[in-house]
Design a protein around this motif. Structure first.
Motif, mmCIF file in Angstrom:
data_model
loop_
_atom_site.group_PDB
_atom_site.id
_atom_site.type_symbol
_atom_site.label_atom_id
_atom_site.label_comp_id
_atom_site.label_asym_id
_atom_site.label_seq_id
_atom_site.Cartn_x
_atom_site.Cartn_y
_atom_site.Cartn_z
ATOM 1 N N THR A 188 -1.042 -2.209 6.074
ATOM 2 C CA THR A 188 -2.356 -2.684 6.503
ATOM 3 C C THR A 188 -2.224 -3.884 7.418
ATOM 4 O O THR A 188 -2.891 -4.000 8.441
ATOM 5 C CB THR A 188 -3.219 -3.050 5.283
ATOM 6 O OG1 THR A 188 -3.317 -1.913 4.425
ATOM 7 C CG2 THR A 188 -4.607 -3.498 5.724
ATOM 8 N N ASP A 226 3.654 -3.115 3.205
ATOM 9 C CA ASP A 226 2.251 -3.438 3.445
ATOM 10 C C ASP A 226 1.956 -3.033 4.886
ATOM 11 O O ASP A 226 2.210 -3.787 5.818
ATOM 12 C CB ASP A 226 2.007 -4.934 3.227
ATOM 13 C CG ASP A 226 0.580 -5.355 3.544
ATOM 14 O OD1 ASP A 226 -0.211 -4.483 3.971
ATOM 15 O OD2 ASP A 226 0.266 -6.536 3.391
ATOM 16 N N ASP A 285 0.804 -1.217 0.000
ATOM 17 C CA ASP A 285 0.000 0.000 0.000
ATOM 18 C C ASP A 285 0.841 1.272 0.000
ATOM 19 O O ASP A 285 0.299 2.371 -0.008
ATOM 20 C CB ASP A 285 -0.986 0.019 1.163
ATOM 21 C CG ASP A 285 -0.319 -0.163 2.517
ATOM 22 O OD1 ASP A 285 0.917 -0.033 2.600
ATOM 23 O OD2 ASP A 285 -1.044 -0.437 3.498
#
Length: 687
Positions: A637, A635, A561
């Motif tokens: 998240t 990442d 992300d």
């Protein structure tokens, strides 16, 4: 037998005063300035062992294997075969027969350091003369009085595999020998036309795989000299392929360096050539003075297709792509065997558009340029037929133009046009490897580059007859003529060495740091050393700059992300844009804030869409002046930063802690239980 026992007793006494070779170390076995070399760097058992001027290559180094009691075997550092005998001659043999035919008793020579007599089966290693190329033989110890004392010089610095240093050494020796100051600019050798253009392209290959701006300077000097000799309007040359090769050199130089003069020369000369050369049925005339105006050659159609693709890319004029597609279709109909991948040399159209092959000879030149044309049109259209053509062309070349060791075996000549053909193929084999994900093609090029290096001269020059040792005087009998190695001939080894792209990372973990040195695609940027960051960084970007990285692997379960880019800007507004798969608006996955800090900083770019699997990643720029050092994806998240597949560390053990700071072991221990960990400031997940 009595004489042998006496010799063995001497060995026992001698070992008390002089050290024996060290087991596992590499040695030069020599007399004077000559050392033992496997003929033509051969890889086959029973290849002869010769005396040769030392060129500091693995094929002239031998690994000592201590069997005890003064007995040794010597394994060639290149072939992996053993110094051995057959009757009276010295050859190399496999390990299975080395025990009986390659176990040497070393007798130290009194008063001479690291000097020995080699005894095997009551015979002594000798050479009948000191001339280069003399085969080592076995003599009678009682009768042989000269050339029996061999010096063993330890050399653990010898290169035992292809490396970046080997690649750079090949270029260094080539430039030192052939790159000379002229009245205007520089030349490589005496200067020619298409041979010049191809050597210029080899310099560009070196840039395209390293980003080293040194090659920009080389090209500029060579180009300046070329134009001083040949002018800037090349239509006075009747050979359309000559013009096209220089067009290719110029348009590629524009792509890498952004000099508009290169673009204008490429475009103007291509346009003139194309207008005069175009035939009724879509191919091009090879030579304007040729008698049969319906005949054509692959050597013009395929390079012209590639040139048209580059021109379309660099100018934005889509009509060049139209020309490329049309040219390829006509070439394919007349001169390509689609079922096999073989490219025929020449043919002609009949008055009603029928086809006739005049010369079915296949060359690395034509195989390479049609491979390049297929790849560029596949990238443009994504039409699977182009990809299929590319696969078949490379496979046919690999199977039919190489020997059983997978070394290119054609064009074993050192002068004339044919001596430069192999270098052309390697350029497009690299594109094939990286664009269609064939790492085996890179390894094949490394194999050829490493073998070519073994056969270099004492000056480091490698002629295009890679399968034979380059003579120190660079002369070779071909038929009834003595040929001299031309610079064009020597350039083919440079081509394969750089197109093997040693500093590649074929597959890149998206979540590990990737430095800019591992780029695969580059435009109007260069790399330079940066003392502040301690690594290579890009030069300042322009509006047309980009840097690409193939095969960036995101895995199947994580969802990147954001991307962290180590970057530096200037005082003007500028942005970094990140694309996946291609540089197209629909493939934009993120862009930075408008201002890049003027000091080296970690710039965070949020990813605007889910990305998994493996993708090419490209960086482009709005504004100017941005520099890059490295990048990595994250990442956040899932709370996962920079994941590793294992906690095993091949270096010193490092303490490992969980995210609460509690020690849980070291990186030398077995993989940890599932969870998120930190070591040395780096975090990763164990699943």
């Amino acid at each position: 037998m009595k004489r042998l026992l006496t010799i063995l007793m001497t060995v026992i006494v001698g070992t008390a005063t002089q050290a024996m070779p060290t087991d596992g170390r590499y040695y030069k076995i020599g007399i004077g300035t000559r050392s033992l070399f496997v003929e033509n760097a051969g890889l086959t058992a029973v290849d002869k062992v010769l005396l040769w001027s030392d060129t500091e290559v693995a094929a002239q180094r031998w690994k000592a294997i201590d069997l005890g009691d003064g007995n040794f075997q010597f394994m060639n550092a290149y072939s992996g075969l053993y110094l051995a005998i057959t009757n009276e001659n010295v050859i190399q043999r496999p390990a299975a027969t080395a025990r009986n035919y390659g176990t040497w008793t070393l007798q130290p020579v009194e008063g001479k350091e690291n000097t020995y007599k080699f005894i095997l089966r009551d015979k002594i290693l000798t050479a009948t003369s000191m001339a280069t190329g003399t085969q080592a033989t076995m003599g009678d110890p009682a009768e042989t009085t000269t050339n029996i004392e061999w010096t063993l010089t330890e050399d653990d610095d010898i290169y035992t595999e292809f490396s970046e240093d080997v690649r750079d050494d090949i270029m260094h020796c080539f430039i030192k020998k052939y790159y000379k100051k002229a009245g205007t600019g520089y030349v490589l050798g005496n200067g020619g036309w298409w041979g010049d253009a191809e050597m210029f392209e080899t310099i560009l290959d070196a840039f395209e795989t390293t980003g080293d701006r040194t090659y920009q300077s080389y090209f500029q000097q060579l180009y300046t000299n070329f134009c001083s000799r040949n002018g800037t309007d090349w239509s006075g040359n009747d050979f359309n392929d000559d013009i096209t090769w220089m067009v290719l050199a110029c348009i590629r130089a524009y792509k890498y360096f952004g000099t508009t003069d290169y673009l204008s020369k490429a475009k103007n000369n291509f346009d003139k050539m194309y207008r005069r050369a175009l035939q009724t049925y879509g191919t091009l005339i090879w030579c304007q003075t040729q008698g049969n105006k319906l005949s054509t050659n692959s050597c013009i159609n395929c390079p012209a297709t590639i040139a048209a693709c580059y021109l379309a890319e660099m100018t934005g004029d889509q009509t060049y792509y139209d020309k490329a597609i049309s040219l390829y279709a006509a070439q394919r109909k007349l001169l390509f065997e689609a079922s096999t991948g073989k490219v025929n040399d020449s043919g002609e159209w009949t008055a009603n558009g029928g086809t006739k092959v005049n010369n079915g000879w296949a060359s690395t030149y034509n195989q390479g340029t049609m491979l390049g044309a297929a790849l560029m049109l596949y990238n443009l259209t994504k039409d699977e037929s182009y990809k299929q053509d590319a696969e078949r062309i490379h496979n046919w070349t690999y199977k039919n133009l190489c020997n059983n060791k997978h070394l290119v075996s054609v064009c074993q000549t050192i002068a004339g046009d044919l001596c430069g053909f192999k270098g052309i193929y390697m350029r497009y084999a690299r594109r094939y490897a990286q664009e269609l994900n064939h790492e085996d093609a890179f390894k094949w090029m490394e194999l050829n580059a490493w073998h070519a290096y073994q056969n270099r001269s004492y000056e480091g020059i490698i002629w295009s007859a890679w399968l034979t040792k380059t003579a120190d005087n660079l002369r070779r009998m071909e038929g009834d003529e003595t040929k001299i190695c031309e610079p064009f001939s020597a350039s083919t080894a440079v081509s394969v060495a750089f197109n093997a792209h040693f500093n590649r990372r074929f597959s890149k973990d998206a979540y590990e740091e990737t430095a800019v040195r591992y780029f695969d695609d580059i435009q109007q940027m260069q790399l330079e050393a940066n003392n502040e960051e301690g690594d290579l960084v890009t030069t300042e970007s322009t509006a047309k700059s980009y840097l690409g990285f193939r095969n960036v692997n995101f895995g199947r379960t994580l969802n990147a992300d954001r991307i962290i880019v180590r970057a530096k800007g200037n005082s003007s507004r500028s942005r970094i844009l990140v694309y996946a798969d291609s540089i197209a608006d629909s493939q934009l996955i993120g862009r930075s804030a408008e201002y890049i800090p003027t000091e080296w900083s970690d710039v965070t770019i949020n990813i605007e869409q889910t990305i998994t699997g493996s993708h090419p990643i490209f960086f482009t720029f709005e504004g100017t002046g941005v520099q890059l050092r490295c990048f990595r994806f994250e990442d956040t998240t899932n709370g996962i930063l920079m994941p590793q597949e294992t906690t095993t560390d091949t270096h010193q053990p490092t303490p490992v802690y969980d995210l609460q700071g509690r020690p849980v072991g070291t990186t030398r221990e077995a993989p940890l239980r599932k969870g998120l960990y930190i070591s040395g400031g780096r975090k990763w997940v164990v699943k």
